[in-house]
Design a protein around this motif. Structure first.
Motif, PDB file in Angstrom:
ATOM      1  N   GLU A   1     -14.719  -1.809  11.271  1.00 11.49           N
ATOM      2  CA  GLU A   1     -13.330  -2.280  11.098  1.00 11.49           C
ATOM      3  C   GLU A   1     -12.355  -1.125  11.356  1.00 11.49           C
ATOM      4  OE1 GLU A   1     -12.987  -4.762   7.511  1.00 11.49           O
ATOM      5  OE2 GLU A   1     -11.082  -3.762   7.175  1.00 11.49           O
TER       6      GLU A   1
ATOM      7  N   GLU B   1      -7.707  -3.933   1.874  1.00  7.79           N
ATOM      8  CA  GLU B   1      -9.002  -4.601   2.038  1.00  7.79           C
ATOM      9  C   GLU B   1      -8.875  -6.107   2.239  1.00  7.79           C
ATOM     10  OE1 GLU B   1     -11.609  -2.908   2.478  1.00  7.79           O
ATOM     11  OE2 GLU B   1     -11.397  -1.005   1.431  1.00  7.79           O
TER      12      GLU B   1
ATOM     13  N   PHE C   1      -7.026  11.305  10.869  1.00  4.58           N
ATOM     14  CA  PHE C   1      -5.942  11.948  10.110  1.00  4.58           C
ATOM     15  C   PHE C   1      -5.386  13.143  10.887  1.00  4.58           C
ATOM     16  CE2 PHE C   1      -8.219   9.625   6.847  1.00  4.58           C
ATOM     17  CZ  PHE C   1      -7.181   9.052   6.144  1.00  4.58           C
TER      18      PHE C   1
ATOM     19  N   PHE D   1     -24.761  -4.014   4.594  1.00  2.00           N
ATOM     20  CA  PHE D   1     -23.549  -4.578   3.987  1.00  2.00           C
ATOM     21  C   PHE D   1     -22.883  -3.557   3.066  1.00  2.00           C
ATOM     22  CE2 PHE D   1     -21.051  -7.203   1.086  1.00  2.00           C
ATOM     23  CZ  PHE D   1     -20.365  -7.973   2.012  1.00  2.00           C
TER      24      PHE D   1
ATOM     25  N   ILE E   1     -10.181   2.366   6.319  1.00  2.00           N
ATOM     26  CA  ILE E   1     -11.163   3.455   6.365  1.00  2.00           C
ATOM     27  C   ILE E   1     -12.497   3.146   5.685  1.00  2.00           C
ATOM     28  CG2 ILE E   1     -10.395   4.679   4.270  1.00  2.00           C
ATOM     29  CD1 ILE E   1     -10.533   7.251   6.164  1.00  2.00           C
ATOM     30  N   THR E   2     -12.514   2.217   4.737  1.00  2.00           N
ATOM     31  CA  THR E   2     -13.757   2.004   3.975  1.00  2.00           C
ATOM     32  C   THR E   2     -14.813   1.219   4.750  1.00  2.00           C
ATOM     33  OG1 THR E   2     -12.808   0.047   2.959  1.00  2.00           O
ATOM     34  CG2 THR E   2     -12.622   2.098   1.725  1.00  2.00           C
ATOM     35  N   ARG E   3     -14.437   0.582   5.873  1.00  2.00           N
ATOM     36  CA  ARG E   3     -15.405  -0.191   6.652  1.00  2.00           C
ATOM     37  C   ARG E   3     -15.471   0.387   8.061  1.00  2.00           C
ATOM     38  NH1 ARG E   3     -18.429  -3.870   4.078  1.00  2.00           N
ATOM     39  NH2 ARG E   3     -18.327  -5.337   5.804  1.00  2.00           N
ATOM     40  N   ARG E   4     -16.640   0.897   8.413  1.00  2.00           N
ATOM     41  CA  ARG E   4     -16.824   1.679   9.633  1.00  2.00           C
ATOM     42  C   ARG E   4     -16.319   0.990  10.908  1.00  2.00           C
ATOM     43  NH1 ARG E   4     -21.551   4.781  12.350  1.00  2.00           N
ATOM     44  NH2 ARG E   4     -21.871   2.848  13.459  1.00  2.00           N
TER      45      ARG E   4
ATOM     46  N   MET F   1       0.848  -1.197   0.000  1.00  2.00           N
ATOM     47  CA  MET F   1       0.000   0.000   0.000  1.00  2.00           C
ATOM     48  C   MET F   1       0.886   1.249   0.000  1.00  2.00           C
ATOM     49  SD  MET F   1      -3.177   0.861   2.460  1.00  2.00           S
ATOM     50  CE  MET F   1      -2.256   0.935   3.978  1.00  2.00           C
TER      51      MET F   1
ATOM     52  N   ILE G   1      -9.216  -7.861   5.045  1.00  2.00           N
ATOM     53  CA  ILE G   1     -10.299  -8.412   5.874  1.00  2.00           C
ATOM     54  C   ILE G   1     -11.603  -8.480   5.078  1.00  2.00           C
ATOM     55  CG2 ILE G   1     -11.680  -8.060   7.966  1.00  2.00           C
ATOM     56  CD1 ILE G   1      -9.197  -6.670   9.164  1.00  2.00           C
ATOM     57  N   PHE G   2     -11.882  -7.400   4.317  1.00  2.11           N
ATOM     58  CA  PHE G   2     -13.130  -7.388   3.549  1.00  2.11           C
ATOM     59  C   PHE G   2     -13.105  -8.467   2.462  1.00  2.11           C
ATOM     60  CE2 PHE G   2     -16.111  -5.247   0.459  1.00  2.11           C
ATOM     61  CZ  PHE G   2     -17.242  -5.579   1.188  1.00  2.11           C
TER      62      PHE G   2
ATOM     63  N   LEU H   1      -5.144   3.341   9.159  1.00  8.35           N
ATOM     64  CA  LEU H   1      -5.946   4.244   8.319  1.00  8.35           C
ATOM     65  C   LEU H   1      -6.395   3.542   7.032  1.00  8.35           C
ATOM     66  CD1 LEU H   1      -3.903   7.573   8.662  1.00  8.35           C
ATOM     67  CD2 LEU H   1      -5.930   6.897   9.930  1.00  8.35           C
TER      68      LEU H   1
ATOM     69  N   PHE I   1       1.727   5.332   0.410  1.00  8.18           N
ATOM     70  CA  PHE I   1       1.331   6.332   1.404  1.00  8.18           C
ATOM     71  C   PHE I   1       0.076   7.090   0.968  1.00  8.18           C
ATOM     72  CE2 PHE I   1       1.648  10.615   3.241  1.00  8.18           C
ATOM     73  CZ  PHE I   1       1.624  10.274   4.577  1.00  8.18           C
TER      74      PHE I   1
ATOM     75  N   ALA J   1     -21.464  -0.790   5.290  1.00  9.60           N
ATOM     76  CA  ALA J   1     -20.706  -1.272   6.457  1.00  9.60           C
ATOM     77  C   ALA J   1     -21.284  -0.665   7.742  1.00  9.60           C
ATOM     78  CB  ALA J   1     -19.225  -0.940   6.328  1.00  9.60           C
TER      79      ALA J   1
ATOM     80  N   LEU K   1      -3.585   6.034   1.531  1.00 13.96           N
ATOM     81  CA  LEU K   1      -4.245   6.257   2.816  1.00 13.96           C
ATOM     82  C   LEU K   1      -5.293   7.349   2.727  1.00 13.96           C
ATOM     83  CD1 LEU K   1      -1.138   6.119   5.126  1.00 13.96           C
ATOM     84  CD2 LEU K   1      -2.904   4.388   4.881  1.00 13.96           C
ATOM     85  N   PHE K   2      -5.100   8.268   1.814  1.00 12.48           N
ATOM     86  CA  PHE K   2      -6.032   9.389   1.706  1.00 12.48           C
ATOM     87  C   PHE K   2      -7.166   9.099   0.722  1.00 12.48           C
ATOM     88  CE2 PHE K   2      -1.964  10.943   3.120  1.00 12.48           C
ATOM     89  CZ  PHE K   2      -2.335  11.618   4.273  1.00 12.48           C
TER      90      PHE K   2
ATOM     91  N   ARG L   1     -10.534   7.162  -0.195  1.00 13.64           N
ATOM     92  CA  ARG L   1     -11.610   6.475   0.509  1.00 13.64           C
ATOM     93  C   ARG L   1     -12.337   5.505  -0.408  1.00 13.64           C
ATOM     94  NH1 ARG L   1     -14.549  10.472   4.619  1.00 13.64           N
ATOM     95  NH2 ARG L   1     -15.757   8.602   4.886  1.00 13.64           N
ATOM     96  N   ASP L   2     -11.845   5.407  -1.655  1.00 13.11           N
ATOM     97  CA  ASP L   2     -12.467   4.443  -2.559  1.00 13.11           C
ATOM     98  C   ASP L   2     -11.785   3.086  -2.403  1.00 13.11           C
ATOM     99  OD1 ASP L   2     -10.139   5.518  -3.550  1.00 13.11           O
ATOM    100  OD2 ASP L   2     -10.649   5.081  -5.627  1.00 13.11           O
ATOM    101  N   ARG L   3     -12.523   2.066  -2.828  1.00 18.74           N
ATOM    102  CA  ARG L   3     -11.982   0.715  -2.682  1.00 18.74           C
ATOM    103  C   ARG L   3     -11.201   0.328  -3.932  1.00 18.74           C
ATOM    104  NH1 ARG L   3     -17.179   0.436  -0.511  1.00 18.74           N
ATOM    105  NH2 ARG L   3     -17.190  -0.200   1.662  1.00 18.74           N
TER     106      ARG L   3
END
Lengths: 218, 389
Positions: free
Chosen positions: B115, A79, B349, A140, B110-113, A1, A81-82, B107, A3, A143, A6-7, A9-11
């Motif tokens: 988690e 992702e 953040f 789901f 972030i996509t899963r609340r 991953m 875990i997901f 961080l 740096f 989340a 981290l910013f 928020r999309d998968r």
């Protein structure tokens, strides 16, 4: 991953695609369930081919398994875990499709129109199960653990009432054997659908190792 | 792993370890080459312990490795670049800065609340523990110098029984190599420093990668069996695994996905994280042992700093581990931040940015040039005798 990831928020694209496919599976299964139960409880004629819709659900299951494996091979740190959650519960979504198809087949076994007190109880439980469907789907997708807990609690309540319903049907001597079998098998399938929905919701509401277990906060 | 590749990997680890020691000597050599003026500038910068503390936080947050920063500090002390008194706050700061890595890892959830909430809590329990321990021990050290005294006693004790010469055979190999590099660079202090720093980064990076591959896989069963059992055992495993992989960031980052998935709680991983805090001190201790191998006074000072790092962490763990109510404080704070971050993810953040980068920068620049006479160097903590030798 990286740096800068981290910013974001999309998968990752394959995980996003898998999430969309999961939603398609649940939406399709819900439509199938509504059609099948309308045939079983409201004596409606099945317009859509449930087998064809079930094929769509099965194809989406395969697509999710492939996409998650590809994602994990390419970028396991994002992702993770997901990805494992998706693989754990995709089978539940697929089983709901199978059960909806089977409810349609049970309706075909009936030798007369379904009506009366027992059918009314099942109609109420069906309507509440449809709400659980929507809660599960939304929790789901977003989340949202609170909605997921609500879905699990309602599912648990519906299953208890279905067990009670089955007991009453078994004790009702006025029912013909055909009607009793149709109502009993139909209600068992409602209960199985409810369990699979609860399993999916548990992947949001419960720790990873508790997925598919009953609500753990009770 | 077959025997052949095992032997090969061991040889590579030894070579990388030697390069790490060479890098320390290069850095020490560069400070000596740059002369008294440079040392005085460094001394002036680190004479304010608050600045030293925040330099430690910022530097470690930037390089994401406390081993790198503490090894550099040890090399600087051995070269007379800074005093032991100036070095100890930097080492304390490095302890805080090192926890930024797994907080950044968290961080990524972030996509899963839910988690995300658990991941933030699991990662920041390390931050909060280190912040609390520094908040307690830093003023105490300023007032009483008890860490300095304990570490001096340990360093002198080890030197007294000949322990400082433990790694002197290493020096036989590394000294000619570092001398040859210094000569090859025309004894240019800045060039030697750049090569030394680059070599230090590369050596520690590859050492961690190699050891992680060799050791972490083999530690899988130990981790599975003991990490989340009795607190004391989990802490010992934390020390062991961190010593084996030479990086607390690696061991603590392993726990973040486990907490994020809800398999273990923050309370359960906490003793393991405490162990990692102690385990990570081994790198600077190794560095100091090599630098002290010639029996020089400066080498003993370097050893003192390395022992200060160990002492600080052992005291911190001793305060927290035996007492559940104390242990619960960082856990509660971490859970509180996790809950806050779920309400608005910007908090997570903002927390990382403020604690690890903005606050240190502000303090460093705001207190530049302010010296403190209440934390003056004790007798024997001098540098002038070393610089320029």
């Amino acid at each position: 991953m990286l740096f800068f990831d981290l910013f974001r928020r999309d998968r990752p694209p394959l995980i996003e695609q898998s999430l969309e496919n999961m939603q398609v599976m649940l939406d399709t299964s819900l439509r199938m369930f509504q059609d099948a139960t309308a045939s079983l409880l409201e004596n409606e004629v099945l317009v859509r081919d449930l087998s064809e819709q079930d094929k769509t659900v099965n194809q989406k299951e395969s697509a999710i398994r492939r996409a998650v494996l590809e994602h994990v091979a390419i970028d396991p740190s994002r992702e993770m875990i997901f990805s494992l959650i998706l693989i754990s519960i995709v089978q539940d979504a697929e089983r709901i499709g199978d059960l909806a198809k089977s409810i349609g087949e049970v309706a075909q076994l009936a030798d007369g129109r379904r009506h009366g007190e027992h059918v009314g109880v099942l109609q109420d439980l069906r309507d509440r199960l449809v709400q659980v469907f929507r809660l599960t789907r939304d929790s789901f997708a977003d989340a949202d653990d609170e909605q997921a807990r609500l879905a699990m609690e309602r599912s648990s309540q519906i299953k208890q009432e279905l067990t009670e319903f089955l007991r009453r049907v078994s004790e009702d001597d006025s029912l013909s054997p055909n009607t009793a079998v149709v109502l009993a098998v139909g209600s068992r399938m409602f209960s199985r659908v409810s369990s699979h929905l609860s399993n999916i919701a548990s992947s949001v509401a419960m720790p990873f190792d508790q997925i598919r277990r009953p609500p753990g906060w009770e | 792993m077959d025997r052949g590749s095992g032997v090969l990997r061991t040889i590579v680890v030894v070579v990388v370890l030697l390069l790490f020691f060479v890098s320390l000597e290069l850095m020490g050599g560069s400070f000596k080459l740059m002369g008294k003026g440079f040392a005085e500038q460094l001394l002036s910068t680190t004479s304010n312990p608050f600045v030293g503390l925040f330099i430690g936080i910022l530097a470690t947050s930037l390089v994401q490795s406390s081993s790198t920063v503490t090894s550099m500090v040890v090399a600087l002390v051995a070269a007379g670049g800074i005093t032991v008194s100036g070095a100890i706050p930097i080492v304390m700061g490095a302890n805080i800065g090192t926890s930024v890595t797994n907080t950044i890892v968290s961080l990524g959830h972030i996509t899963r609340r839910e988690e995300f909430r658990r991941a933030i809590a699991g990662a920041t329990v390390h931050d909060f523990f280190n912040l609390i321990i520094v908040a307690i021990l830093f003023p105490l050290e300023l007032a009483t110098r008890f860490i300095t005294k304990i570490s001096l006693w340990l360093a002198e004790g080890l030197t007294g029984v000949g322990g400082a010469e433990l790694l002197s055979p290493v020096k036989v190999i590394t000294k000619p190599v570092s001398n040859a590099i210094i000569a090859g660079l025309g004894e240019n202090g800045i060039a030697v420093l750049v090569v030394g720093v680059v070599l230090l980064f590369l050596a520690l990076r590859y050492l961690v990668i190699l050891l992680r591959k060799i050791m972490l896989g083999r530690s899988e069963r130990i981790l599975h069996t003991y990490v989340f059992g009795a607190p004391a055992v989990a802490m010992l495993v934390g020390i062991l695994v961190t010593v084996l992989v030479q990086s607390s960031s690696i061991t603590t980052s392993v726990t973040v996905p486990l907490v994020a998935a809800g398999i273990v709680t923050v309370s359960q991983i906490f003793p393991f994280v405490l162990g990692a805090n102690i385990g990570t001190t081994i790198t600077a201790l190794l560095a100091a042992l090599v630098l002290a191998a010639d029996g020089s006074e400066a080498g003993v000072l370097a050893l003192e700093v390395a022992f200060a790092h160990v002492t600080f962490n052992v005291i911190g763990v001793s305060l927290a581990l035996p007492f559940r109510p104390i242990r619960e404080v960082p856990v509660q704070l971490a859970n509180w931040l996790g809950n806050l971050a779920v309400k608005n993810r910007a908090y997570a953040f903002a927390y990382v940015g403020f604690v690890f980068f903005v606050l240190p920068l502000v303090v460093i620049f705001a207190t530049r040039g302010i010296n403190t006479d209440f934390y003056s160097a004790p007798e024997g903590d001098a540098v002038e005798s070393v610089v320029g030798q």
